[in-house]
Design an enzyme around this catalytic site. Structure first.
Site, PDB file in Angstrom:
ATOM      1  N   GLU A   1      14.915  44.964  95.055  1.00 14.03           N
ATOM      2  CA  GLU A   1      15.031  43.893  93.842  1.00 14.03           C
ATOM      3  C   GLU A   1      15.753  42.605  94.488  1.00 14.03           C
ATOM      4  O   GLU A   1      15.409  41.489  93.982  1.00 14.03           O
ATOM      5  CB  GLU A   1      15.586  44.568  92.840  1.00 14.03           C
ATOM      6  CG  GLU A   1      15.442  43.657  91.561  1.00 14.03           C
ATOM      7  CD  GLU A   1      16.171  44.372  90.299  1.00 14.03           C
ATOM      8  OE1 GLU A   1      16.253  43.684  89.090  1.00 14.03           O
ATOM      9  OE2 GLU A   1      16.545  45.664  90.189  1.00 14.03           O
TER      10      GLU A   1
ATOM     11  N   GLU B   1      22.114  51.198  85.247  1.00 14.87           N
ATOM     12  CA  GLU B   1      21.076  50.991  84.476  1.00 14.87           C
ATOM     13  C   GLU B   1      19.837  51.587  85.119  1.00 14.87           C
ATOM     14  O   GLU B   1      18.877  52.229  84.323  1.00 14.87           O
ATOM     15  CB  GLU B   1      20.761  49.333  84.245  1.00 14.87           C
ATOM     16  CG  GLU B   1      19.361  49.170  83.344  1.00 14.87           C
ATOM     17  CD  GLU B   1      18.557  47.938  83.874  1.00 14.87           C
ATOM     18  OE1 GLU B   1      17.548  47.754  84.056  1.00 14.87           O
ATOM     19  OE2 GLU B   1      19.439  46.754  83.728  1.00 14.87           O
ATOM     20  N   HIS B   2      19.556  51.444  86.349  1.00 12.45           N
ATOM     21  CA  HIS B   2      18.471  51.835  87.005  1.00 12.45           C
ATOM     22  C   HIS B   2      18.712  53.403  87.144  1.00 12.45           C
ATOM     23  O   HIS B   2      17.732  54.169  86.775  1.00 12.45           O
ATOM     24  CB  HIS B   2      18.564  51.420  88.527  1.00 12.45           C
ATOM     25  CG  HIS B   2      17.618  50.118  88.636  1.00 12.45           C
ATOM     26  ND1 HIS B   2      16.559  49.902  89.312  1.00 12.45           N
ATOM     27  CD2 HIS B   2      18.240  48.737  88.254  1.00 12.45           C
ATOM     28  CE1 HIS B   2      16.245  48.609  89.307  1.00 12.45           C
ATOM     29  NE2 HIS B   2      17.199  47.976  88.642  1.00 12.45           N
TER      30      HIS B   2
END
Length: 459
Positions: free
Chosen positions: A158, A81-82
């Protein structure tokens, strides 16, 4: 704006497109409709026209999440996704950011255990740009080795941020305790070890294998027309189509886990101790989920709920206490959260235990049932007053259920729940083996207060 990717296609019809308006859905307005089209190749397009707004929300949903990952590449869906935002054949990360900023829009994504969603919210005049950006990133995002290294650092940051947030850390630890070694119990983000070991080849392969049109849903809500959305979206999915492909079947079934829930203790020197405890519950296709929603709301869904009243209002033992339901295709989890001073943990759990025992034996009162139903009705309707929420509702419904309930239908199901149904669910669930996660100054389970060890049956 017509991006170069679309040139030569803008005026092209969509051959073989099945324009099949779905059941007309409305909330006090017959002009509000959800329509559905299936493109060749299996992509489903669902739209809802929302009158009186000047925006559009576009979401491209992929029926792939962390439970689809092999343990060797845990966190791949989130890492990907990143990565897809970094570059496409015609865009850089900077140009993607500049294009969405230039129209005051929002472009983001999230990964869950059973799906991933890439979404944009823009003015209605910028609908074409939003579809262009979302589809370009999802379908043509590149996995350059250099980008993998940059985003590896971002994901590790993160993870560190998650570890600094006791509630986020607790949420992952609780599901790991409840689902033991099943993939549903793994953090969506993966671990530092799995992220550090992830290769460009694994990520590219995950993208190529999993991100297929038959696993996708394009949901659009706002001041839009269904046929325009189909026309704008078709060119992106018109190449290299497998015309025999049909939409992937919904996830379903019943998951049976052999190991019972456990208790996880994370030793942290926080200002508070945080605890989540709960049991395995029903999947989203189980008809008892409606009664569970009412039970959850009555127990810990608002200021009048039993837990809030008993733990906070009457005794002042915690600022935050609530219950929650996590629902997946084949199983779920019902949980209770509280954050309190270290020395209050035993008393908090003692109060929680008494509340659960009472509800398991006697159910909730008729007044509590009516209040919970009213709460659910209000939250449902109020939650649909913004365009992104409507986009998320129809996208999740298509991906998870393959159909769309009207708001009136959903309210009718909530209203149909009886006190006897809630009592039956409470009696069954609240006597199941309980798992827990604790974040606080405790070295192991032996250090936990007696009430925690008793409730979770720690010998």
């Amino acid at each position: 704006m017509v991006h170069p990717l679309n040139r030569g296609y803008r005026d092209q019809a969509a051959p073989g497109v099945e324009h099949t308006p779905g059941r007309l859905l409305s909330h006090d307005n017959a002009a509000n409709g959800v329509h559905r089209t299936v493109l060749p190749g299996g992509l489903r397009i669902v739209t809802e026209h929302v009158p009186g707004v000047q925006s559009a929300s576009v979401g491209l949903w992929v029926g792939v999440g962390s439970r689809d990952e092999h343990p060797d590449h845990a966190g791949a869906a989130h890492f990907l996704e990143h990565l897809l935002f970094k570059s496409t054949p015609t865009r850089t990360a900077q140009s993607i950011a500049e294009e969405i900023d230039a129209v005051g829009g929002d472009f983001n994504a999230f990964t869950a255990r059973e799906h991933t969603c890439y979404f944009a919210h823009v003015l209605d005049n910028d609908l074409e740009l939003a579809i262009d950006l979302v589809t370009d990133v999802v379908l043509r995002g590149q996995c350059h080795a250099s980008d993998v290294e940059v985003e590896r650092s971002v994901v590790l940051e993160e993870l560190a941020m998650r570890d600094d947030d006791p509630e986020d850390l607790l949420g992952d630890a609780f599901l790991a305790s409840v689902f033991s070694d099943h993939r549903l119990g793994r953090p969506v983000i993966g671990s530092a070890e799995s992220v550090e070991m992830m290769t460009r080849r694994q990520l590219h392969g995950f993208h190529a294998r999993r991100y297929r049109p038959e696993h996708m849903v394009l949901s659009v809500a706002g001041n839009i027309a269904h046929n325009e959305v189909v026309e704008l979206a078709y060119p992106y999915f018109a190449r290299n189509l497998d015309h025999n492909a049909v939409p992937a079947p919904r996830r379903s079934g019943t998951l049976t886990l052999k190991r019972r829930p456990s208790v996880t203790v994370l030793d942290r020197d926080n200002e508070q101790t945080h605890i989540s405890l709960g049991v395995r519950s029903f999947g989203r296709h189980d008809s008892r989920r409606w009664a569970l929603s009412v039970l959850n709301t009555a127990l810990g869904g608002g200021m009048s709920s039993r837990l809030f009243q008993e733990v906070r209002e009457k005794r002042g033992l915690a600022y935050s206490v609530y219950s929650n339901v996590d629902t997946f295709s084949d199983i779920g989890a019902f949980s209770i959260y509280a954050g309190c001073q270290d020395e209050h943990l035993g008393e908090v759990v003692d109060v929680v235990e008494k509340v659960l025992q009472d509800v398991a034996e006697n159910g909730i009162t008729d007044a509590e049932c009516r209040r919970a139903q009213g709460n659910l009705r209000g939250q449902l309707v109020l939650g649909l007053e913004d365009v992104p929420s409507r986009m998320h509702r129809i996208g999740r419904s298509e991906l998870s259920y393959g159909n769309h309930f009207t708001v009136s239908d959903t309210i009718a199901r909530i209203n149909a729940v009886t006190g006897d149904e809630v009592r039956a669910v409470a009696h069954e669930l609240l006597q199941r083996p309980m798992g827990a996660a604790v974040v606080g100054p405790f070295a192991d389970t032996a250090d936990l207060p007696a009430s925690v060890r008793r409730l979770c049956r720690i010998t």
